[in-house]
Design an enzyme around this catalytic site. Structure first.
Site, PDB file in Angstrom:
ATOM      1  N   ALA A  41      -2.145   9.904  73.988  1.00 52.44           N
ATOM      2  CA  ALA A  41      -1.624   8.880  75.403  1.00 52.44           C
ATOM      3  C   ALA A  41      -2.440   9.556  76.892  1.00 52.44           C
ATOM      4  CB  ALA A  41      -0.436   9.710  75.946  1.00 52.44           C
ATOM      5  N   GLY A  69      -1.170  10.633  70.641  1.00 51.89           N
ATOM      6  CA  GLY A  69      -0.050   9.525  70.634  1.00 51.89           C
ATOM      7  C   GLY A  69      -1.588   8.820  69.576  1.00 51.89           C
ATOM      8  N   GLU A  75      -0.052  18.027  71.493  1.00 52.13           N
ATOM      9  CA  GLU A  75       1.513  17.880  72.608  1.00 52.13           C
ATOM     10  C   GLU A  75       1.871  19.581  73.616  1.00 52.13           C
ATOM     11  OE1 GLU A  75       1.039  13.990  70.619  1.00 52.13           O
ATOM     12  OE2 GLU A  75       0.956  15.881  69.684  1.00 52.13           O
TER      13      GLU A  75
END
Length: 270
Positions: free
Chosen positions: A76, A121, A144
């Site tokens: 991301a 991602g 993450e």
């Protein structure tokens, strides 16, 4: 390999077709200045490209690649996320999800060609593919939790299906990065090739896949995907339904005829 056609989706995604590979599409992540960090605009473009590919019955295999020399995708766009309010993040979520589910739900076989960093991602985009070809420079992981979130592009569901619940938990909880050799050993990637050859090898594999029945390929993928997580009896019912969808097709008739006539099949695709 000579490009015969190119379709751009927004600024950051390109779909290419190549000479000699009429039924293979290359879906290129093309945001090199940001190492393919997935912004809102890029997510929207990935989803749009996948919608178009899914509707194209001529495509028998899709290869997901990167235009950046040192990264597949770093996940991301955290610079963009840093500017978001909570309301912005809520509004963006469906757009982000559509990118990952777009790749996951492509009806034909999909191969990721991974080199360099495939993190967060970025690795989830690869996990959404059916096969991951990685070169010796690949570094993968789901970090993450180190920035206060969790994998949100399918990682908590796709990774344990590849490597088992305990191994997936260790990787997600530790947020560690895994280099190519260990990634192959753990089953995080499927094929490991020499540095710089991931795209070439993935396209070659795509070509071999695309030589087969398009009806058969889509039905086989559907059976594989829908059968995951089911008990054996239920899974066999999924397989039977998929078999019935192809058993009376033109592709089945052509495949049997070509086998008996000792020639290459000319698939009608229906």
């Amino acid at each position: 390999m000579t490009v015969t056609s190119e379709q751009r989706y927004g600024e950051f995604v390109v779909v290419r077709r190549h000479e000699g590979q009429d039924h293979v599409a290359e879906l290129v992540l093309d945001r090199p200045k940001a190492m393919n960090a997935v912004s809102t605009d890029m997510a929207r473009s990935i989803a749009a490209a996948c919608d178009a590919l899914g509707a194209d019955r001529d495509v028998r295999a899709t290869i997901l690649t990167s235009s950046h020399e040192r990264a597949f995708c770093v996940g991301a766009d955290l610079k963009e996320r840093n500017s978001f309010t909570d309301a912005d993040l809520v509004r963006q979520r469906p757009t982000a999800r559509a990118a990952y589910t777009g790749v996951l739900e492509l009806p034909m076989p999909v191969i990721a060609a991974v080199h360099g960093f495939a993190l967060g991602g970025g690795f989830e985009l690869a996990l959404a593919c059916d096969v991951i070809v990685a070169d010796a420079t690949a570094v993968v992981g789901l970090p993450e939790v180190s920035v206060g979130v969790i994998p949100g592009g399918g990682g908590t569901q796709l990774l344990p299906r590849r490597v088992g619940a305990a191994r997936a938990a260790e990787l997600v909880f530790s947020a560690r990065r895994v280099e190519a050799a260990e990634a192959r050993e753990l089953g995080l990637v499927d094929e490991l090739v020499e540095a710089g050859r991931d795209r070439e090898e993935a396209l070659a594999l795509g070509g071999r896949i695309a030589a087969n029945s398009p009806v058969g390929l889509r039905a086989a993928k559907k059976a594989l995907r829908l059968g995951q997580g089911l008990d054996l009896r239920a899974g066999l019912e999924v397989e039977d339904a998929a078999w019935r969808s192809v058993a009376f097709s033109g592709d089945r008739a052509e495949g049997v005829a070509a086998f008996n006539e000792k020639r290459r099949p000319d698939w009608p695709g229906a």
